[in-house]
Scaffold this active site. Structure first.
Site, PDB file in Angstrom:
ATOM      1  N   ASP A  13       0.806  -1.227   0.000  1.00 26.37           N
ATOM      2  CA  ASP A  13       0.000   0.000   0.000  1.00 26.37           C
ATOM      3  C   ASP A  13       0.838   1.276   0.000  1.00 26.37           C
ATOM      4  O   ASP A  13       0.424   2.308   0.536  1.00 26.37           O
ATOM      5  CB  ASP A  13      -0.976   0.016   1.201  1.00 26.37           C
ATOM      6  CG  ASP A  13      -1.888  -1.185   1.206  1.00 26.37           C
ATOM      7  OD1 ASP A  13      -2.250  -1.642   0.105  1.00 26.37           O
ATOM      8  OD2 ASP A  13      -2.236  -1.666   2.298  1.00 26.37           O
ATOM      9  N   LYS A  16       1.738   2.331  -5.003  1.00 31.00           N
ATOM     10  CA  LYS A  16       2.280   1.818  -6.271  1.00 31.00           C
ATOM     11  C   LYS A  16       1.333   2.103  -7.425  1.00 31.00           C
ATOM     12  O   LYS A  16       1.763   2.483  -8.517  1.00 31.00           O
ATOM     13  CB  LYS A  16       2.520   0.292  -6.161  1.00 31.00           C
ATOM     14  CG  LYS A  16       3.524  -0.087  -5.083  1.00 31.00           C
ATOM     15  CD  LYS A  16       3.639  -1.595  -4.925  1.00 31.00           C
ATOM     16  CE  LYS A  16       2.407  -2.270  -4.391  1.00 31.00           C
ATOM     17  NZ  LYS A  16       2.041  -1.922  -3.008  1.00 31.00           N
ATOM     18  N   GLY A  40      -4.520  -4.140  -3.875  1.00 29.06           N
ATOM     19  CA  GLY A  40      -5.540  -3.118  -4.086  1.00 29.06           C
ATOM     20  C   GLY A  40      -4.809  -1.853  -4.471  1.00 29.06           C
ATOM     21  O   GLY A  40      -4.178  -1.220  -3.628  1.00 29.06           O
ATOM     22  N   HIS A  41      -4.813  -1.535  -5.754  1.00 33.27           N
ATOM     23  CA  HIS A  41      -4.044  -0.395  -6.257  1.00 33.27           C
ATOM     24  C   HIS A  41      -5.002   0.728  -6.648  1.00 33.27           C
ATOM     25  O   HIS A  41      -5.812   0.574  -7.563  1.00 33.27           O
ATOM     26  CB  HIS A  41      -3.165  -0.825  -7.429  1.00 33.27           C
ATOM     27  CG  HIS A  41      -2.111  -1.829  -7.042  1.00 33.27           C
ATOM     28  ND1 HIS A  41      -1.219  -2.369  -7.926  1.00 33.27           N
ATOM     29  CD2 HIS A  41      -1.801  -2.373  -5.829  1.00 33.27           C
ATOM     30  CE1 HIS A  41      -0.414  -3.205  -7.276  1.00 33.27           C
ATOM     31  NE2 HIS A  41      -0.757  -3.228  -6.012  1.00 33.27           N
ATOM     32  N   GLN A 224       1.955  -5.928  -3.335  1.00 29.89           N
ATOM     33  CA  GLN A 224       2.415  -6.080  -1.952  1.00 29.89           C
ATOM     34  C   GLN A 224       3.717  -5.261  -1.757  1.00 29.89           C
ATOM     35  O   GLN A 224       3.924  -4.309  -2.470  1.00 29.89           O
ATOM     36  CB  GLN A 224       2.625  -7.559  -1.569  1.00 29.89           C
ATOM     37  CG  GLN A 224       1.341  -8.364  -1.476  1.00 29.89           C
ATOM     38  CD  GLN A 224       0.761  -8.777  -2.822  1.00 29.89           C
ATOM     39  OE1 GLN A 224       1.427  -9.406  -3.610  1.00 29.89           O
ATOM     40  NE2 GLN A 224      -0.476  -8.431  -3.061  1.00 29.89           N
TER      41      GLN A 224
HETATM   42  P1  GDP Z   1      -0.832   0.470  -3.498  1.00 32.62           P
HETATM   43  O1  GDP Z   1      -1.421  -0.815  -3.048  1.00 32.62           O
HETATM   44  O2  GDP Z   1       0.638   0.525  -3.259  1.00 32.62           O
HETATM   45  O3  GDP Z   1      -1.188   0.831  -4.902  1.00 32.62           O
HETATM   46  O4  GDP Z   1      -1.474   1.591  -2.553  1.00 32.62           O
HETATM   47  P2  GDP Z   1      -3.037   1.722  -2.158  1.00 32.62           P
HETATM   48  O5  GDP Z   1      -3.795   2.207  -3.322  1.00 32.62           O
HETATM   49  O6  GDP Z   1      -3.495   0.471  -1.510  1.00 32.62           O
HETATM   50  O7  GDP Z   1      -2.956   2.789  -1.004  1.00 32.62           O
HETATM   51  C1  GDP Z   1      -2.462   4.068  -1.213  1.00 32.62           C
HETATM   52  C2  GDP Z   1      -3.574   5.057  -0.856  1.00 32.62           C
HETATM   53  O8  GDP Z   1      -3.034   6.356  -0.724  1.00 32.62           O
HETATM   54  C3  GDP Z   1      -4.628   5.186  -1.930  1.00 32.62           C
HETATM   55  O9  GDP Z   1      -5.860   5.473  -1.331  1.00 32.62           O
HETATM   56  C4  GDP Z   1      -4.153   6.386  -2.754  1.00 32.62           C
HETATM   57  O10 GDP Z   1      -5.218   7.054  -3.420  1.00 32.62           O
HETATM   58  C5  GDP Z   1      -3.580   7.242  -1.681  1.00 32.62           C
HETATM   59  N1  GDP Z   1      -2.452   8.103  -2.090  1.00 32.62           N
HETATM   60  C6  GDP Z   1      -1.439   7.821  -2.949  1.00 32.62           C
HETATM   61  N2  GDP Z   1      -0.547   8.839  -2.959  1.00 32.62           N
HETATM   62  C7  GDP Z   1      -1.005   9.759  -2.090  1.00 32.62           C
HETATM   63  C8  GDP Z   1      -0.495  11.008  -1.616  1.00 32.62           C
HETATM   64  O11 GDP Z   1       0.560  11.479  -2.002  1.00 32.62           O
HETATM   65  N3  GDP Z   1      -1.242  11.662  -0.688  1.00 32.62           N
HETATM   66  C9  GDP Z   1      -2.409  11.175  -0.202  1.00 32.62           C
HETATM   67  N4  GDP Z   1      -3.054  11.885   0.708  1.00 32.62           N
HETATM   68  N5  GDP Z   1      -2.912  10.001  -0.619  1.00 32.62           N
HETATM   69  C10 GDP Z   1      -2.213   9.297  -1.532  1.00 32.62           C
HETATM   70  P1  IMO Z   2      -0.897  -4.052  -2.359  1.00 30.14           P
HETATM   71  O1  IMO Z   2      -0.459  -4.561  -3.703  1.00 30.14           O
HETATM   72  C1  IMO Z   2      -0.951  -4.573   1.943  1.00 30.14           C
HETATM   73  C2  IMO Z   2      -1.007  -8.672   3.476  1.00 30.14           C
HETATM   74  C3  IMO Z   2      -2.254  -9.129   4.197  1.00 30.14           C
HETATM   75  C4  IMO Z   2      -1.638 -10.114   5.169  1.00 30.14           C
HETATM   76  C5  IMO Z   2      -0.542 -10.772   4.345  1.00 30.14           C
HETATM   77  C6  IMO Z   2      -0.946 -12.084   3.691  1.00 30.14           C
HETATM   78  O2  IMO Z   2      -2.200  -3.346  -2.369  1.00 30.14           O
HETATM   79  O3  IMO Z   2       0.200  -3.297  -1.689  1.00 30.14           O
HETATM   80  P2  IMO Z   2      -2.492 -12.696   1.611  1.00 30.14           P
HETATM   81  O4  IMO Z   2      -3.933 -12.413   1.351  1.00 30.14           O
HETATM   82  O5  IMO Z   2      -1.572 -12.159   0.580  1.00 30.14           O
HETATM   83  O6  IMO Z   2      -2.225 -14.150   1.887  1.00 30.14           O
HETATM   84  O7  IMO Z   2      -2.174 -11.929   3.005  1.00 30.14           O
HETATM   85  O8  IMO Z   2      -0.200  -9.827   3.348  1.00 30.14           O
HETATM   86  N1  IMO Z   2      -1.234  -8.131   2.105  1.00 30.14           N
HETATM   87  C7  IMO Z   2      -1.167  -6.842   1.799  1.00 30.14           C
HETATM   88  N2  IMO Z   2      -0.979  -5.758   2.579  1.00 30.14           N
HETATM   89  N3  IMO Z   2      -1.052  -4.430   0.616  1.00 30.14           N
HETATM   90  C8  IMO Z   2      -1.210  -5.501  -0.187  1.00 30.14           C
HETATM   91  O9  IMO Z   2      -1.191  -5.403  -1.534  1.00 30.14           O
HETATM   92  C9  IMO Z   2      -1.320  -6.775   0.406  1.00 30.14           C
HETATM   93  N4  IMO Z   2      -1.501  -8.018  -0.085  1.00 30.14           N
HETATM   94  C10 IMO Z   2      -1.436  -8.839   0.974  1.00 30.14           C
HETATM   95  O10 IMO Z   2      -2.890  -8.066   4.838  1.00 30.14           O
HETATM   96  O11 IMO Z   2      -1.019  -9.429   6.225  1.00 30.14           O
HETATM   97 MG    MG Z   3      -2.928  -1.529  -1.819  1.00 27.11          MG
END
Ligand code: GDP
Ligand code: IMO
Ligand code: MG
Length: 430
Positions: A13, A16, A40-41, A224
């Site tokens: 998270d 990415k 979850g991107h 991840q």
């Molecule tokens: P990923 O899994 O690495 O793609 O990250 P996620 O999408 O799960 O989580 C990142 C969260 O932060 C998302 O809700 C984005 O919309 C948000 N986000 C990304 N960059 C920024 C930033 O610079 N500032 C803020 N406030 N939110 C951001």
């Molecule tokens: P993105 O791509 C954050 C975590 C789960 C758990 C562990 C194992 O959005 O960064 P799994 O379902 O893969 O067997 O769970 O890994 N986990 C993540 N945490 N971002 C993710 O993906 C994750 N994908 C799995 O919360 O701790």
């Molecule tokens: Mg994510």
């Protein structure tokens, strides 16, 4: 044009999705190489938010090829849902630009059921996303997995489902005391996915090899983060795939020389969702403020993310493992209101100090962070796109991270929207 991998250097998270979307403008092909719908991107374009679990984050740019590589475990239900969602929002106008590897493994209903049962009834909860990831990779390694190509052949699929159910039902019924699956139900239900998937399936290795030969720019989208890697993460509190750069080759079938660099992605602080050691976790009001300001709730499960200060100890380890020289620092704006900001530069257990994460998870749990304190900027940075416009203390924080980590901060994200970004270096010079 060079090709890059984008890898999270924390516990997932890191943002990415946003960065991959941003860089996709200049890329030709965007590829997922591991993980599945546990990812979850999130991408925000002109205020419109879209969360992708399986389809690469380059899909919002028309004309780009997006590839789901052989290393991914593909949930056909999620795939179908994402296709429908994208089309309804006006994306994915050309189906021929989305390719699914014939040898990617398929997530089956019993994978999800086993994942849930283990988490709810077993000992040693991991806090998984419940998407069946662990059980699916186990079957892959156990050589009983079902691949996309197997699904396309109904006879083979049927045989494999029956073979698998003998063991799965034995465990589900015998060990967990729950209702098992009927082979016919699964076989029939998956008929629809054969139809959904068919037009996207191809030999993605051959496709990517051609792209490499033609000098196309390929972006490999990590899912991840490094500390969730099955080998290099905080085992057993990890996911079941290799999330590090080294897996780009296995998960896609391209040779190492085809990737010119690895870009790290991290937040200006740290989060983690699920169980496992997290030395800089803040269980106090500050952690709460970060969670609320950063909207730190899981993009896949909606769970509140655990929040803490930037952990340079684990980040450095990730930088080394992935060979990272440049990073994208996201969510700087979330720290806008703090008087003081802390950076963890070491761990301590009793009198002993550690400059890298301990390999013994029991010891990792006991680690207390050693902090360096820097001044906060107490100024709004949201939406800033020019480095020069950042407040002095924010620049100092970034420079300090560069020094501690030994990398260049090439991109700074100041908000969720694609436009809310400071780009200091272009990755795409010839
Ligand atoms: P990923 O899994 O690495 O793609 O990250 P996620 O999408 O799960 O989580 C990142 C969260 O932060 C998302 O809700 C984005 O919309 C948000 N986000 C990304 N960059 C920024 C930033 O610079 N500032 C803020 N406030 N939110 C951001
Ligand atoms: P993105 O791509 C954050 C975590 C789960 C758990 C562990 C194992 O959005 O960064 P799994 O379902 O893969 O067997 O769970 O890994 N986990 C993540 N945490 N971002 C993710 O993906 C994750 N994908 C799995 O919360 O701790
Ligand atoms: Mg994510």
């Amino acid at each position: 044009m060079p090709s890059f991998g984008l890898i999270g250097i924390q516990w997932g998270d890191e943002g990415k999705g946003k960065i991959v979307d941003l860089l996709s403008e200049k890329a030709d092909v965007i590829v997922r190489f591991q993980g599945g719908a546990n990812a979850g991107h999130t991408i925000v374009v002109n205020g419109r938010r879209i969360v992708l679990h399986l389809i690469p984050s380059g899909i919002l740019h028309e004309g780009k090829y997006c590839v789901i590589g052989n290393g991914v475990v593909l949930d056909p239900e999620v795939f179908e849902h994402e296709i429908t969602q994208l089309k309804s929002e006006g994306y994915l106008k050309d189906d021929s630009k989305l390719l699914v590897s014939a040898t990617a493994h398929i997530i089956m209903p019993y994978h999800k059921k086993l994942d849930m049962l283990r988490e709810s009834k077993g000992k040693g909860k991991i806090g998984t996303t419940g998407r069946g990831i662990g059980p699916a990779y186990e079957d892959k390694m156990g050589r009983i997995g079902i691949r996309v190509v197997d699904l396309l052949n109904r006879k083979v699929f049927e045989e494999k489902v029956r073979q698998n159910l003998e063991i799965k039902n034995f465990i589900i019924r015998g060990y967990y005391g729950e209702e098992g699956f009927k082979a016919e139900d699964i076989i029939e239900y998956y008929d629809r996915f054969r139809n959904v998937l068919e037009k996207y399936v191809s030999d993605t290795v051959e496709f990517l090899q051609k792209c490499v030969a033609q000098g196309k720019c390929i972006l490999f989208e990590g899912a991840q983060g490094t500390h969730l890697d099955i080998d290099h993460g905080t085992y057993p509190f990890v996911t079941s795939s290799n999330t590090v750069a080294g897996n780009i080759m296995s998960g896609t079938g391209i040779p190492p020389f085809a990737v010119q660099g690895i870009i790290g992605v991290c937040k200006a602080y740290t989060t983690r969702v699920g169980e496992g050691p997290f030395p800089t976790e803040l269980k106090d009001e500050i952690g709460e403020i970060i969670r609320e300001r950063g909207k730190e709730y899981g993009a896949t499960t909606g769970r509140p993310r655990r929040c803490g200060w930037f952990d340079a100890v684990s980040a450095k380890r990730a930088i080394a493992i992935n060979g990272i020289k440049q990073i994208c620092l996201t969510k700087l704006d979330v720290l806008d209101e703090f008087e003081k900001i802390k950076i963890c530069t070491g761990y301590r257990v009793g009198d002993k100090e550690y400059s890298s994460p301990p390999l013994d998870t029991e010891l990792y749990w006991k680690c207390v962070p050693v902090y360096e304190e820097v001044k906060g900027w107490k100024t709004k940075t949201t939406g800033i796109t020019d480095f020069r416009k950042l407040p002095g203390a924010a620049k100092d924080y970034i420079k300090r991270l560069e020094t501690i980590l030994g990398v260049r901060v090439s991109i700074i994200s100041t908000g969720p929207d694609r436009a809310e970004t400071i780009v200091r270096d272009s990755f795409f010079k010839k």
